[in-house]
Write a protein that holds these residues in place. Structure first.
Motif, PDB file in Angstrom:
ATOM      1  N   ASN A  62       0.830  -1.208   0.000  1.00 31.68           N
ATOM      2  CA  ASN A  62       0.000   0.000   0.000  1.00 31.68           C
ATOM      3  C   ASN A  62       0.862   1.255   0.000  1.00 31.68           C
ATOM      4  O   ASN A  62       0.549   2.252  -0.660  1.00 31.68           O
ATOM      5  N   SER A  63       1.961   1.203   0.793  1.00 28.27           N
ATOM      6  CA  SER A  63       2.866   2.342   0.845  1.00 28.27           C
ATOM      7  C   SER A  63       3.499   2.591  -0.511  1.00 28.27           C
ATOM      8  O   SER A  63       3.560   3.731  -0.989  1.00 28.27           O
ATOM      9  N   ASP A  64       3.965   1.511  -1.143  1.00 26.02           N
ATOM     10  CA  ASP A  64       4.569   1.665  -2.478  1.00 26.02           C
ATOM     11  C   ASP A  64       3.547   2.187  -3.476  1.00 26.02           C
ATOM     12  O   ASP A  64       3.853   3.032  -4.329  1.00 26.02           O
ATOM     13  N   SER A  65       2.329   1.653  -3.351  1.00 20.24           N
ATOM     14  CA  SER A  65       1.283   2.103  -4.261  1.00 20.24           C
ATOM     15  C   SER A  65       0.982   3.588  -4.052  1.00 20.24           C
ATOM     16  O   SER A  65       0.831   4.355  -5.011  1.00 20.24           O
ATOM     17  N   SER A  66       0.932   3.982  -2.761  1.00 18.46           N
ATOM     18  CA  SER A  66       0.695   5.397  -2.452  1.00 18.46           C
ATOM     19  C   SER A  66       1.829   6.269  -2.968  1.00 18.46           C
ATOM     20  O   SER A  66       1.603   7.350  -3.526  1.00 18.46           O
ATOM     21  N   LYS A  67       3.059   5.781  -2.786  1.00 13.99           N
ATOM     22  CA  LYS A  67       4.211   6.540  -3.272  1.00 13.99           C
ATOM     23  C   LYS A  67       4.186   6.666  -4.789  1.00 13.99           C
ATOM     24  O   LYS A  67       4.476   7.736  -5.340  1.00 13.99           O
ATOM     25  N   ASN A  68       3.836   5.560  -5.463  1.00 10.13           N
ATOM     26  CA  ASN A  68       3.769   5.601  -6.924  1.00 10.13           C
ATOM     27  C   ASN A  68       2.706   6.585  -7.394  1.00 10.13           C
ATOM     28  O   ASN A  68       2.899   7.335  -8.356  1.00 10.13           O
ATOM     29  N   GLU A  69       1.565   6.532  -6.692  1.00  6.61           N
ATOM     30  CA  GLU A  69       0.483   7.446  -7.049  1.00  6.61           C
ATOM     31  C   GLU A  69       0.901   8.892  -6.796  1.00  6.61           C
ATOM     32  O   GLU A  69       0.651   9.791  -7.625  1.00  6.61           O
ATOM     33  N   GLN A  71       3.981  10.010  -6.775  1.00  5.36           N
ATOM     34  CA  GLN A  71       4.994  10.346  -7.765  1.00  5.36           C
ATOM     35  C   GLN A  71       4.352  10.702  -9.104  1.00  5.36           C
ATOM     36  O   GLN A  71       4.762  11.643  -9.787  1.00  5.36           O
ATOM     37  N   ARG A  72       3.323   9.929  -9.451  1.00  5.85           N
ATOM     38  CA  ARG A  72       2.638  10.200 -10.714  1.00  5.85           C
ATOM     39  C   ARG A  72       1.963  11.566 -10.676  1.00  5.85           C
ATOM     40  O   ARG A  72       2.053  12.353 -11.624  1.00  5.85           O
ATOM     41  N   GLU A  73       1.273  11.857  -9.568  1.00  4.57           N
ATOM     42  CA  GLU A  73       0.602  13.146  -9.449  1.00  4.57           C
ATOM     43  C   GLU A  73       1.617  14.293  -9.441  1.00  4.57           C
ATOM     44  O   GLU A  73       1.368  15.358 -10.022  1.00  4.57           O
ATOM     45  N   LEU A  74       2.752  14.055  -8.770  1.00  6.55           N
ATOM     46  CA  LEU A  74       3.790  15.094  -8.736  1.00  6.55           C
ATOM     47  C   LEU A  74       4.354  15.343 -10.132  1.00  6.55           C
ATOM     48  O   LEU A  74       4.573  16.486 -10.536  1.00  6.55           O
ATOM     49  N   ASN A  75       4.580  14.238 -10.878  1.00  9.16           N
ATOM     50  CA  ASN A  75       5.091  14.380 -12.249  1.00  9.16           C
ATOM     51  C   ASN A  75       4.083  15.102 -13.143  1.00  9.16           C
ATOM     52  O   ASN A  75       4.451  15.933 -13.975  1.00  9.16           O
ATOM     53  N   ASP A  76       2.806  14.746 -12.959  1.00  2.00           N
ATOM     54  CA  ASP A  76       1.762  15.420 -13.736  1.00  2.00           C
ATOM     55  C   ASP A  76       1.731  16.914 -13.442  1.00  2.00           C
ATOM     56  O   ASP A  76       1.591  17.752 -14.341  1.00  2.00           O
ATOM     57  N   ILE A 112       9.558  12.872   0.891  1.00  2.00           N
ATOM     58  CA  ILE A 112       8.714  11.837   1.515  1.00  2.00           C
ATOM     59  C   ILE A 112       8.643  10.607   0.626  1.00  2.00           C
ATOM     60  O   ILE A 112       8.726   9.456   1.089  1.00  2.00           O
ATOM     61  N   ILE A 113       8.497  10.824  -0.685  1.00  2.00           N
ATOM     62  CA  ILE A 113       8.414   9.688  -1.609  1.00  2.00           C
ATOM     63  C   ILE A 113       9.707   8.882  -1.592  1.00  2.00           C
ATOM     64  O   ILE A 113       9.697   7.643  -1.646  1.00  2.00           O
ATOM     65  N   ASN A 114      10.841   9.535  -1.497  1.00  2.00           N
ATOM     66  CA  ASN A 114      12.137   8.843  -1.514  1.00  2.00           C
ATOM     67  C   ASN A 114      12.460   8.166  -0.184  1.00  2.00           C
ATOM     68  O   ASN A 114      13.396   7.359  -0.113  1.00  2.00           O
ATOM     69  N   ASP A 115      11.706   8.493   0.871  1.00  2.00           N
ATOM     70  CA  ASP A 115      11.946   7.889   2.195  1.00  2.00           C
ATOM     71  C   ASP A 115      11.332   6.486   2.231  1.00  2.00           C
ATOM     72  O   ASP A 115      10.108   6.326   2.163  1.00  2.00           O
ATOM     73  N   LYS A 116      12.203   5.445   2.344  1.00  2.00           N
ATOM     74  CA  LYS A 116      11.720   4.056   2.369  1.00  2.00           C
ATOM     75  C   LYS A 116      10.906   3.764   3.622  1.00  2.00           C
ATOM     76  O   LYS A 116      10.064   2.858   3.619  1.00  2.00           O
ATOM     77  N   ASN A 117      11.163   4.485   4.685  1.00  2.00           N
ATOM     78  CA  ASN A 117      10.466   4.244   5.948  1.00  2.00           C
ATOM     79  C   ASN A 117       9.391   5.292   6.208  1.00  2.00           C
ATOM     80  O   ASN A 117       9.057   5.578   7.369  1.00  2.00           O
ATOM     81  N   ALA A 118       8.863   5.866   5.162  1.00  2.00           N
ATOM     82  CA  ALA A 118       7.841   6.903   5.327  1.00  2.00           C
ATOM     83  C   ALA A 118       6.615   6.331   6.006  1.00  2.00           C
ATOM     84  O   ALA A 118       6.134   5.246   5.658  1.00  2.00           O
ATOM     85  N   THR A 119       6.118   7.037   6.989  1.00  2.00           N
ATOM     86  CA  THR A 119       4.931   6.591   7.726  1.00  2.00           C
ATOM     87  C   THR A 119       3.664   7.017   6.994  1.00  2.00           C
ATOM     88  O   THR A 119       3.700   7.815   6.046  1.00  2.00           O
ATOM     89  N   ALA A 120       2.563   6.446   7.472  1.00  2.00           N
ATOM     90  CA  ALA A 120       1.274   6.791   6.884  1.00  2.00           C
ATOM     91  C   ALA A 120       0.990   8.281   7.054  1.00  2.00           C
ATOM     92  O   ALA A 120       0.420   8.931   6.179  1.00  2.00           O
ATOM     93  N   ALA A 121       1.414   8.798   8.200  1.00  2.00           N
ATOM     94  CA  ALA A 121       1.202  10.224   8.452  1.00  2.00           C
ATOM     95  C   ALA A 121       2.003  11.073   7.465  1.00  2.00           C
ATOM     96  O   ALA A 121       1.519  12.099   6.968  1.00  2.00           O
TER      97      ALA A 121
END
Length: 329
Positions: A62-69, A71-76, A112-121
């Motif tokens: 879920n975290s990876d999916s959130s990060k990917n999403e 990242q996509r929104e940031l790129n857009d 935050i996206i590059n942080d592997k240990n990023a929390t849900a918060a």
């Protein structure tokens, strides 16, 4: 010999066996219960660990999916910014003033996206920042559209003003041309005209007397007289009259020390003049003019041509012939 009857349970040695068997059974039961409990715990713990692993895996996914999403929104968002910058010069100018704020938001999200240990918060904060960035982009887009609309209006107004200016200039040019033509007509019409030429050669005698002569070597000076005809267009005032004398050899008579010079004719050419005189002309009246020319050298035999110019135009001319002297000359 006597015999006694005992109950079977009271037989010697059997009680001990029964007690031992009971204790063994109890111990066995305890061991079985403990073993079952151990196995149950192991199974429970294994299931719990498995569930935790699955939950962790799910969280990671879920975290990876959130990060990917994110990242996509940031790129857009970054792509939209680039499009806005390149689509309009005013947009680029506007966004340059917001570069610091935009870059700060992008950096926070990317960190935050590059942080592997990023929390849900942290991911939630990143989503909030992306939403803020997208909101800013929408605001900038609206401002840019408003600038485009204003630019279009200004362009249309400029075109209208330009057309009105061109029409005004055209009308002005036409009016100026008409005025210039009228002024030119008036200017030409105001040119004076000379008539009744009388050109004589004079011999100066003692006592201030003068004698008319046609013998070249006896001529001391030329007297040129003519009338300036009446002109109702010419305004009263001082007028320049140029007297141009051409000698019999075809050369202009010019003596700088006596006031000779050059003037420009109406066709734009320079013409030497012998003498310049000014007359105080009165509008609508005929006026006589007399011009005298004395030179240090002798006059030549032949025809002297006298031309009179005013306002760049030749307004009259006359000829005087001088002959060679006789025997006593």
């Amino acid at each position: 010999m006597s015999y006694e009857n005992f109950p079977e349970s009271d037989k010697p040695g059997e009680k001990t066996v029964v007690v031992k068997n009971n204790n063994r059974n109890v111990l066995t039961g305890i061991l079985i219960v403990a073993l079952l409990a151990t196995w149950g715990y192991i199974i429970y713990d294994k299931n719990k660990t498995k569930q935790e692993k699955q939950d962790l895996t799910t969280q990671i996914v879920n975290s990876d999916s959130s990060k990917n999403e994110l990242q996509r929104e940031l790129n857009d968002a970054a792509l939209r910014l680039d499009v806005l910058k390149t689509s309009n010069v005013k947009a680029d100018s506007l966004l340059k003033t917001k570069d610091k704020d935009i870059e700060e938001l992008r950096s926070k999200v990317q960190k935050i996206i590059n942080d592997k240990n990023a929390t849900a918060a942290q991911l939630a904060e990143a989503r909030r920042l992306v939403a803020e960035l997208k909101g800013n982009i929408e605001t900038y887009t609206a401002q840019i559209e408003e600038l485009k609309t204003q630019n279009t209006q200004l362009t249309q107004e400029k075109q209208q003003v330009t057309q009105e200016r061109d029409i005004a200039n055209k009308n002005y040019d036409s009016a100026s041309q008409v005025i210039k033509q009228k002024e030119n007509v008036i200017d030409i019409g105001s040119t004076l005209h000379a008539s009744n030429f009388n050109i004589v050669g004079l011999k100066e005698k003692s006592g201030g007397k003068e004698k008319v002569t046609t013998t070249a070597k006896r001529v001391d000076k030329l007297r040129i007289s003519f009338d300036i005809d009446e002109n109702r267009i010419t305004q009263s005032g001082m007028k320049d009259i140029y007297v141009c004398i051409t000698s019999p050899d075809g050369n202009p008579v010019v003596v700088d020390a006596l006031g000779s010079g050059k003037f420009v004719t109406r066709d734009g050419t320079e013409k030497p003049f012998t003498k310049k005189v000014q007359i105080n002309y009165v509008q609508g009246q005929k006026q006589p003019v007399t011009v005298e020319w004395t030179q240090n050298s002798n006059f030549q035999t032949g025809n002297y041509k006298i031309e009179i110019y005013n306002n760049g135009f030749k307004i009259g001319e006359g000829v005087r012939a001088f002959k060679k002297g006789g025997l006593f000359g």
